[in-house]
Design a protein around this motif. Structure first.
Motif, PDB file in Angstrom:
ATOM      1  N   GLY A 189      44.691  53.616  -2.267  1.00  0.00           N
ATOM      2  CA  GLY A 189      43.702  54.475  -1.628  1.00  0.00           C
ATOM      3  C   GLY A 189      43.366  54.024  -0.226  1.00  0.00           C
ATOM      4  N   VAL A 190      43.236  52.715  -0.045  1.00  0.00           N
ATOM      5  CA  VAL A 190      42.914  52.180   1.277  1.00  0.00           C
ATOM      6  C   VAL A 190      44.074  52.407   2.244  1.00  0.00           C
ATOM      7  N   LEU A 191      45.295  52.263   1.770  1.00  0.00           N
ATOM      8  CA  LEU A 191      46.455  52.474   2.637  1.00  0.00           C
ATOM      9  C   LEU A 191      46.771  53.953   2.836  1.00  0.00           C
ATOM     10  N   GLY A 192      46.528  54.766   1.815  1.00  0.00           N
ATOM     11  CA  GLY A 192      46.911  56.165   1.877  1.00  0.00           C
ATOM     12  C   GLY A 192      45.943  57.059   2.627  1.00  0.00           C
ATOM     13  N   THR A 193      44.675  56.694   2.696  1.00  0.00           N
ATOM     14  CA  THR A 193      43.676  57.548   3.347  1.00  0.00           C
ATOM     15  C   THR A 193      43.973  57.797   4.826  1.00  0.00           C
ATOM     16  N   PRO A 194      44.247  56.766   5.636  1.00  0.00           N
ATOM     17  CA  PRO A 194      44.576  57.054   7.039  1.00  0.00           C
ATOM     18  C   PRO A 194      45.867  57.852   7.193  1.00  0.00           C
TER      19      PRO A 194
END
Length: 63
Positions: A33-38
């Motif tokens: 989630g942290v990597l995919g959001t941006p």
């Protein structure tokens, strides 16, 4: 050490700590989630907006 490097090191440390606190699958979801959001935010931009974002990044490299 640059500020970006400090953020990366802090993120890795937090990632390892979550492995000990939460189950592995929940930690994997948090990291994705942290990597995919941006990435999703960037892909939602129009082509002209992406061009502006890339140009701004190149402009900062020279500073």
């Amino acid at each position: 050490m640059s500020a970006q490097t400090k953020f990366v090191i802090g993120g890795v440390v937090v990632g390892f700590l979550t492995l000990f606190i939460f189950p592995w699958w929940l930690t994997a979801l948090i990291i994705l989630g942290v990597l995919g959001t941006p990435l999703v935010g960037y892909l939602m931009l129009d082509p002209s907006q992406r061009k502006r974002v890339r140009a701004q990044g190149r402009k900062r490299l020279g500073s």
